[in-house]
Design an enzyme around this catalytic site. Structure first.
Site, PDB file in Angstrom:
ATOM      1  N   SER A 124       0.842  -1.203   0.000  1.00 32.50           N
ATOM      2  CA  SER A 124       0.000   0.000   0.000  1.00 32.50           C
ATOM      3  C   SER A 124       0.871   1.244   0.000  1.00 32.50           C
ATOM      4  O   SER A 124       1.970   1.239   0.580  1.00 32.50           O
ATOM      5  CB  SER A 124      -0.852  -0.028   1.282  1.00 32.50           C
ATOM      6  N   TYR A 148      -1.513  -0.394  10.555  1.00 34.78           N
ATOM      7  CA  TYR A 148      -1.781  -1.104   9.300  1.00 34.78           C
ATOM      8  C   TYR A 148      -0.592  -0.950   8.338  1.00 34.78           C
ATOM      9  O   TYR A 148      -0.087  -1.932   7.780  1.00 34.78           O
ATOM     10  CB  TYR A 148      -3.063  -0.551   8.655  1.00 34.78           C
ATOM     11  N   LYS A 152       2.247  -3.751   6.727  1.00 35.94           N
ATOM     12  CA  LYS A 152       2.606  -3.931   5.306  1.00 35.94           C
ATOM     13  C   LYS A 152       4.122  -3.805   5.111  1.00 35.94           C
ATOM     14  O   LYS A 152       4.730  -4.541   4.338  1.00 35.94           O
ATOM     15  CB  LYS A 152       1.887  -2.884   4.439  1.00 35.94           C
TER      16      LYS A 152
HETATM   17  P1  NAD Z   1     -10.923  -7.032   1.145  1.00 39.09           P
HETATM   18  O1  NAD Z   1     -11.155  -7.022   2.617  1.00 39.09           O
HETATM   19  O2  NAD Z   1     -12.071  -6.750   0.255  1.00 39.09           O
HETATM   20  O3  NAD Z   1     -10.281  -8.437   0.708  1.00 39.09           O
HETATM   21  C1  NAD Z   1      -9.462  -9.202   1.555  1.00 39.09           C
HETATM   22  C2  NAD Z   1      -9.934 -10.649   1.458  1.00 39.09           C
HETATM   23  O4  NAD Z   1      -9.090 -11.451   2.274  1.00 39.09           O
HETATM   24  C3  NAD Z   1     -11.356 -10.849   1.959  1.00 39.09           C
HETATM   25  O5  NAD Z   1     -12.067 -11.671   1.059  1.00 39.09           O
HETATM   26  C4  NAD Z   1     -11.176 -11.534   3.299  1.00 39.09           C
HETATM   27  O6  NAD Z   1     -12.268 -12.381   3.606  1.00 39.09           O
HETATM   28  C5  NAD Z   1      -9.891 -12.291   3.081  1.00 39.09           C
HETATM   29  N1  NAD Z   1      -9.112 -12.549   4.300  1.00 39.09           N
HETATM   30  C6  NAD Z   1      -8.804 -11.676   5.286  1.00 39.09           C
HETATM   31  N2  NAD Z   1      -8.045 -12.281   6.216  1.00 39.09           N
HETATM   32  C7  NAD Z   1      -7.864 -13.564   5.802  1.00 39.09           C
HETATM   33  C8  NAD Z   1      -7.166 -14.676   6.333  1.00 39.09           C
HETATM   34  N3  NAD Z   1      -6.503 -14.598   7.497  1.00 39.09           N
HETATM   35  N4  NAD Z   1      -7.184 -15.845   5.651  1.00 39.09           N
HETATM   36  C9  NAD Z   1      -7.860 -15.948   4.470  1.00 39.09           C
HETATM   37  N5  NAD Z   1      -8.541 -14.923   3.927  1.00 39.09           N
HETATM   38  C10 NAD Z   1      -8.538 -13.737   4.581  1.00 39.09           C
HETATM   39  O7  NAD Z   1      -9.719  -6.020   0.868  1.00 39.09           O
HETATM   40  P2  NAD Z   1      -9.182  -5.444  -0.518  1.00 39.09           P
HETATM   41  O8  NAD Z   1      -9.546  -4.017  -0.586  1.00 39.09           O
HETATM   42  O9  NAD Z   1      -9.527  -6.344  -1.625  1.00 39.09           O
HETATM   43  O10 NAD Z   1      -7.617  -5.510  -0.227  1.00 39.09           O
HETATM   44  C11 NAD Z   1      -6.831  -6.600  -0.662  1.00 39.09           C
HETATM   45  C12 NAD Z   1      -5.397  -6.380  -0.218  1.00 39.09           C
HETATM   46  O11 NAD Z   1      -4.927  -5.161  -0.767  1.00 39.09           O
HETATM   47  C13 NAD Z   1      -5.223  -6.273   1.297  1.00 39.09           C
HETATM   48  O12 NAD Z   1      -4.047  -6.924   1.656  1.00 39.09           O
HETATM   49  C14 NAD Z   1      -5.115  -4.780   1.522  1.00 39.09           C
HETATM   50  O13 NAD Z   1      -4.363  -4.480   2.671  1.00 39.09           O
HETATM   51  C15 NAD Z   1      -4.408  -4.328   0.256  1.00 39.09           C
HETATM   52  N6  NAD Z   1      -4.662  -2.927  -0.105  1.00 39.09           N
HETATM   53  C16 NAD Z   1      -5.948  -2.484  -0.242  1.00 39.09           C
HETATM   54  C17 NAD Z   1      -6.176  -1.151  -0.575  1.00 39.09           C
HETATM   55  C18 NAD Z   1      -7.581  -0.599  -0.696  1.00 39.09           C
HETATM   56  O14 NAD Z   1      -7.762   0.615  -0.651  1.00 39.09           O
HETATM   57  N7  NAD Z   1      -8.612  -1.428  -0.866  1.00 39.09           N
HETATM   58  C19 NAD Z   1      -5.099  -0.284  -0.797  1.00 39.09           C
HETATM   59  C20 NAD Z   1      -3.808  -0.785  -0.664  1.00 39.09           C
HETATM   60  C21 NAD Z   1      -3.597  -2.107  -0.310  1.00 39.09           C
HETATM   61  C1  WQD Z   2      -9.613   9.809   0.918  1.00 37.79           C
HETATM   62  C2  WQD Z   2      -9.808  11.287   1.200  1.00 37.79           C
HETATM   63  C3  WQD Z   2     -10.109  11.805   3.514  1.00 37.79           C
HETATM   64  C4  WQD Z   2     -13.920   9.742   4.011  1.00 37.79           C
HETATM   65  C5  WQD Z   2      -7.011   4.705   3.020  1.00 37.79           C
HETATM   66  C6  WQD Z   2      -5.915   3.984   3.737  1.00 37.79           C
HETATM   67  C7  WQD Z   2      -4.878   3.510   2.757  1.00 37.79           C
HETATM   68  C8  WQD Z   2      -5.483   2.714   1.609  1.00 37.79           C
HETATM   69  C9  WQD Z   2      -6.637   3.421   0.998  1.00 37.79           C
HETATM   70  C10 WQD Z   2      -5.277   0.373   2.153  1.00 37.79           C
HETATM   71  C11 WQD Z   2      -9.042  11.777   2.431  1.00 37.79           C
HETATM   72  C12 WQD Z   2     -11.356  12.131   2.736  1.00 37.79           C
HETATM   73  C13 WQD Z   2     -12.758  10.262   3.468  1.00 37.79           C
HETATM   74  C14 WQD Z   2     -14.954  10.646   4.412  1.00 37.79           C
HETATM   75  C15 WQD Z   2     -13.583  12.486   3.709  1.00 37.79           C
HETATM   76  N1  WQD Z   2      -5.976   1.440   2.045  1.00 37.79           N
HETATM   77  N2  WQD Z   2     -12.593  11.609   3.327  1.00 37.79           N
HETATM   78  N3  WQD Z   2     -14.743  11.987   4.238  1.00 37.79           N
HETATM   79  O1  WQD Z   2      -7.257   7.767   3.770  1.00 37.79           O
HETATM   80  O2  WQD Z   2      -6.306   8.071   1.447  1.00 37.79           O
HETATM   81  O3  WQD Z   2      -6.446   5.832   2.392  1.00 37.79           O
HETATM   82  O4  WQD Z   2      -7.561   3.839   2.013  1.00 37.79           O
HETATM   83  O5  WQD Z   2      -4.095   0.209   1.973  1.00 37.79           O
HETATM   84  O6  WQD Z   2      -3.996   2.731   3.481  1.00 37.79           O
HETATM   85  O7  WQD Z   2      -5.315   4.881   4.658  1.00 37.79           O
HETATM   86  O8  WQD Z   2      -8.540   6.977   1.733  1.00 37.79           O
HETATM   87  O9  WQD Z   2     -10.867   7.025   1.006  1.00 37.79           O
HETATM   88  O10 WQD Z   2     -10.345   7.068   3.489  1.00 37.79           O
HETATM   89  O11 WQD Z   2      -9.858   9.070   2.109  1.00 37.79           O
HETATM   90  O12 WQD Z   2     -13.472  13.703   3.601  1.00 37.79           O
HETATM   91  O13 WQD Z   2     -16.016  10.245   4.927  1.00 37.79           O
HETATM   92  O14 WQD Z   2     -11.192  11.500   1.488  1.00 37.79           O
HETATM   93  O15 WQD Z   2      -9.881  12.761   4.513  1.00 37.79           O
HETATM   94  O16 WQD Z   2      -8.610  13.078   2.150  1.00 37.79           O
HETATM   95  P1  WQD Z   2      -7.094   7.271   2.411  1.00 37.79           P
HETATM   96  P2  WQD Z   2      -9.976   7.470   2.104  1.00 37.79           P
END
Ligand code: NAD
Ligand code: WQD
Length: 332
Positions: A124, A148, A152
């Site tokens: 991330s 978190y 990572k």
């Molecule tokens: P998500 O929660 O939709 O998907 C994660 C999946 O993993 C789910 O289906 C959940 O049931 C499964 N899971 C969780 N813990 C588990 C375990 N211990 N064993 C087996 N399955 C498990 O999340 P996502 O948004 O699809 O994110 C996927 C990956 O990408 C995560 O590692 C997350 O940290 C990373 N990521 C997400 C974002 C984002 O904004 N969505 C941004 C950067 C990184």
């Molecule tokens: C985006 C912008 C908020 C909600 C998070 C995690 C990051 C990654 C993605 C996993 C910011 C603003 C939000 C609301 C708002 N996930 N906001 N009102 O914070 O960039 O990232 O998700 O890896 O690790 O930190 O994303 O969508 O929460 O926020 O004003 O109700 O929207 O302040 O500027 P963020 P976000």
């Protein structure tokens, strides 16, 4: 070639399963359905017209993973499974380290024991922390500001150490910026259990009437309109980036690459784009800054372009359109 996709029923994992199946890979999903539903996998099959293998279980169960890798003769792993809420990670650090770090260690042990050495890992942009300069390139200092993000970074460091110890490993660490949107079919999308924290799902819930208004967390940031700026990227572009990375892993290496669009949009700009595309009005209220938020950040996606020949294709309008299509078809 068979790919084990941990977390394949989740938001980004399910979109990547679609891309993998469409590219001709066999897919084996491992998921404990902690934050997803098995129905998603049926829909992935409906979109692609192909079947995938389902293995319900937890990534912390090494024996189970070894059996799955062996049974399906997997050649590679895409590791999405994990927990992703910044706020929850502060409240439950041990739970986050257990799932995200211990879970990955168990997975890597299982891979080593069956001699699978190819992995694409979901990292991330959170690993960068407060920007020293923008855009973030992959050589930026890594100093995550929350639990978190640290979970990572620990996994990234483990992967780099594994590669230092044995150069045969083929590792791609993908640092996503802000994935949003949904599959254009409207059949799969982000379906968080409990309260969403992220901007786009909250906007969609306001538009659908599930929520009265959006709270904007601060309008006094040093940005062009005072609201936070982020690099939003369509989830289908993120998924395509994974298939490119997997193909690139034919050579042993340990790559870290940003998956971002390369430019940022403010909260106001996202609201405006959503309103324009959907014709919905998004009522909002300005509130205090959210603790831990950064004013502005976005990716330098040059390295992914050079190494994977990948760039984000979809526009903010398409992200909003697909988000709304998904929300309107699936709102409960
Ligand atoms: P998500 O929660 O939709 O998907 C994660 C999946 O993993 C789910 O289906 C959940 O049931 C499964 N899971 C969780 N813990 C588990 C375990 N211990 N064993 C087996 N399955 C498990 O999340 P996502 O948004 O699809 O994110 C996927 C990956 O990408 C995560 O590692 C997350 O940290 C990373 N990521 C997400 C974002 C984002 O904004 N969505 C941004 C950067 C990184
Ligand atoms: C985006 C912008 C908020 C909600 C998070 C995690 C990051 C990654 C993605 C996993 C910011 C603003 C939000 C609301 C708002 N996930 N906001 N009102 O914070 O960039 O990232 O998700 O890896 O690790 O930190 O994303 O969508 O929460 O926020 O004003 O109700 O929207 O302040 O500027 P963020 P976000």
């Amino acid at each position: 070639m068979a790919v084990m996709v941990t977390g394949g029923a989740g938001y980004i994992g399910s979109h990547t399963c679609v891309e993998l199946l469409e590219a001709g890979y066999d897919v084996v999903v491992v998921d404990n359905f902690d934050n997803s539903h098995p129905e998603v996998l049926r829909r992935v099959e409906e979109i692609t017209g192909r079947t995938l293998f389902r293995e319900a279980g937890d990534v912390r169960d090494r024996t189970f993973l070894e059996q799955v890798l062996r049974r399906h003769k997997c050649d590679a792993v895409m590791h999405f499974a994990g927990l992703k809420s910044v706020a929850e990670s502060t409240e439950k650090p041990l739970h986050y380290y257990d799932c995200n770090v211990v879970g990955t260690i168990r997975l890597l042990e299982a891979m080593r024991s069956v001699d699978v050495k190819k992995i694409v890992f979901s990292s991330s942009a959170t690993v960068y922390g407060e920007p020293e300069q923008l855009p973030f390139n992959e050589d930026h200092r890594l100093a995550p500001a929350n639990t978190y993000g640290r979970s990572k970074l620990v996994v990234e460091d483990i992967l780099r150490d594994i590669h230092r110890g044995n150069k045969n490993w083929q590792i791609a660490i993908l640092r996503y910026f802000n994935p949003v949107g949904a599959h254009e079919s409207g059949l799969i999308g982000e379906d968080p259990k409990g309260e969403p924290n992220n901007l786009m799902p909250l906007i969609a819930q306001v538009a659908s009437g599930k929520r009265e208004k959006l709270m904007i967390w601060g309008n006094d940031y040093p940005t062009r309109d005072g609201t936070g700026v982020r690099d939003y990227i369509h989830v289908e572009d993120v998924a395509k980036g994974h298939v490119r990375a997997l193909k690139k892993l034919d050579e042993p290496q340990c790559l870290a690459l940003n998956l971002g669009a390369g430019h940022g949009y403010s909260v106001f700009e996202v609201i405006k784009a959503f309103e324009t595309v959907t014709g919905q009005v998004i009522p909002y209220e300005i509130a205090e800054r959210r603790a831990g938020d950064i004013a502005e950040y976005y990716a330098d996606p040059t390295r992914a372009k050079e190494i994977l020949n990948w760039t984000a294709q979809k526009t903010l309008s398409e992200m909003c359109q697909d988000m709304w299509n998904w929300q309107s078809k699936n709102a409960v």
